[in-house]
Write a protein that holds these residues in place. Structure first.
Motif, PDB file in Angstrom:
ATOM      1  N   UNK A   1      43.355  41.415  47.920  1.00  0.00           N
ATOM      2  CA  UNK A   1      43.608  42.437  46.903  1.00  0.00           C
ATOM      3  C   UNK A   1      45.097  42.530  46.588  1.00  0.00           C
ATOM      4  N   UNK A   2      45.933  42.409  47.602  1.00  0.00           N
ATOM      5  CA  UNK A   2      47.383  42.458  47.365  1.00  0.00           C
ATOM      6  C   UNK A   2      47.827  41.325  46.441  1.00  0.00           C
ATOM      7  N   UNK A   3      47.241  40.135  46.612  1.00  0.00           N
ATOM      8  CA  UNK A   3      47.616  38.996  45.767  1.00  0.00           C
ATOM      9  C   UNK A   3      47.183  39.222  44.325  1.00  0.00           C
ATOM     10  N   UNK A   4      46.010  39.779  44.133  1.00  0.00           N
ATOM     11  CA  UNK A   4      45.534  40.052  42.775  1.00  0.00           C
ATOM     12  C   UNK A   4      46.399  41.125  42.114  1.00  0.00           C
ATOM     13  N   UNK A   5      46.701  42.180  42.861  1.00  0.00           N
ATOM     14  CA  UNK A   5      47.516  43.262  42.291  1.00  0.00           C
ATOM     15  C   UNK A   5      48.926  42.798  41.956  1.00  0.00           C
ATOM     16  N   UNK A   6      49.438  41.818  42.706  1.00  0.00           N
ATOM     17  CA  UNK A   6      50.772  41.289  42.411  1.00  0.00           C
ATOM     18  C   UNK A   6      50.814  40.618  41.045  1.00  0.00           C
ATOM     19  N   UNK A   7      49.661  40.137  40.574  1.00  0.00           N
ATOM     20  CA  UNK A   7      49.567  39.491  39.264  1.00  0.00           C
ATOM     21  C   UNK A   7      49.164  40.463  38.163  1.00  0.00           C
ATOM     22  N   UNK A   8      48.897  41.706  38.543  1.00  0.00           N
ATOM     23  CA  UNK A   8      48.488  42.723  37.574  1.00  0.00           C
ATOM     24  C   UNK A   8      49.423  43.933  37.693  1.00  0.00           C
ATOM     25  N   UNK A   9      50.651  43.811  37.219  1.00  0.00           N
ATOM     26  CA  UNK A   9      51.616  44.911  37.386  1.00  0.00           C
ATOM     27  C   UNK A   9      51.193  46.199  36.692  1.00  0.00           C
ATOM     28  N   UNK A  10      50.281  46.096  35.723  1.00  0.00           N
ATOM     29  CA  UNK A  10      49.840  47.311  35.032  1.00  0.00           C
ATOM     30  C   UNK A  10      48.855  48.123  35.857  1.00  0.00           C
ATOM     31  N   UNK A  11      48.297  47.519  36.923  1.00  0.00           N
ATOM     32  CA  UNK A  11      47.338  48.211  37.779  1.00  0.00           C
ATOM     33  C   UNK A  11      48.074  48.807  38.972  1.00  0.00           C
TER      34      UNK A  11
END
Length: 263
Positions: free
Chosen positions: A165-175
């Motif tokens: 989840x941390x890796x995905x969130x790192x690519x989604x700065x708007x989330x």
């Protein structure tokens, strides 16, 4: 460039045009091949959505108007579609709050939810000045870094490690990950993310009201697939699930396709 969406309406499930649309979908379903029964994990997803909608209703005033009718433009044609929203709050005439509920064991489901909310915001911004969006994520087994390392050390490890989840969130700065409803962002361009565990859903709904026997069911299905395999031969239809696919009910998937990609 011409707008991708136009002529939105926000209605409830009793809207005459929406009911006629669903009726046509159900007629078409009767003419299709039988679908497999939903798995326990899929049933849990629907149960978790219901539990979290009830949880929201205790804290916010939910609106029955959670069906979006709109036209999607493709070239010179325009197709009427519907999008069912998981939960809606309309605090005043100029603003609306949209909630997307996901129960998944894949971190990539957050990316998919963010995309759905981005499109929903674009559509509803024609009706409301401010559109706030929130993802309620039920984590049913998203691996952390230690679990991924353990998985990749196995002999039958996948070719690519599943993202955390941390890796995905790192690519989604708007989330933006938040801990409570009160911490949600006041920026309409941001997406707030609240994370729930399976234990949280059990506490809300009661274990007796949930389908939780995933491991036994999935182990049984895996054993059946192994028993059907013939040594020396392999067969594939070439149809594979996207990495962003969630644990969805097949009827829900058919309705989602007809309704313009909604879960």
């Amino acid at each position: 460039m011409a707008p991708r969406f136009s002529r939105p309406r926000l209605v409830d499930a009793n809207d005459t045009q929406y009911r006629a649309f669903v009726h046509q979908i159900m007629i078409g379903k009767d003419n299709q091949r039988p679908m497999r029964p939903p798995r326990a994990r899929e049933l849990f997803g629907a149960e978790a959505e219901s539990a979290l909608r009830d949880w929201l209703a205790q804290r916010l005033t939910l609106s029955e108007r959670r069906i979006v009718e709109y036209f999607e433009h493709r070239g010179r044609s325009a197709i009427k579609k519907y999008r069912e929203l998981d939960a809606v709050v309309i605090p005043d005439q100029k603003s609306i709050q949209i909630f997307e509920i996901k129960a998944s064991q894949k971190a990539t489901s957050v990316r998919r939810a963010a995309q759905q909310l981005r499109d929903t915001r674009t559509i509803l911004s024609m009706l409301f000045f401010r559109v706030y969006t929130t993802i309620l994520l039920v984590d049913t087994g998203i691996p952390d870094a230690a679990a991924v390392a353990e998985l990749m050390a196995q002999e039958d490890a996948p070719s690519l490690p599943p993202p955390t989840l941390d890796e995905v969130l790192a690519l989604l700065p708007q989330v933006q990950l938040v801990a409570t409803l009160d911490e949600r962002s006041a920026d309409p361009n941001s997406v707030s993310l609240l994370r729930f565990s399976v234990d949280d859903i059990i506490a809300l709904a009661g274990e007796e009201h949930l389908h939780l026997d995933w491991d036994a069911e999935e182990a049984e299905e895996e054993a059946e697939l192994l028993a059907e395999e013939k040594p020396g031969f392999a067969y594939t239809t070439g149809e594979t699930n996207s990495a962003d696919d969630d644990d969805d009910n097949p009827l829900a998937a058919a309705l989602r396709k007809a309704m313009g990609g909604k879960h």
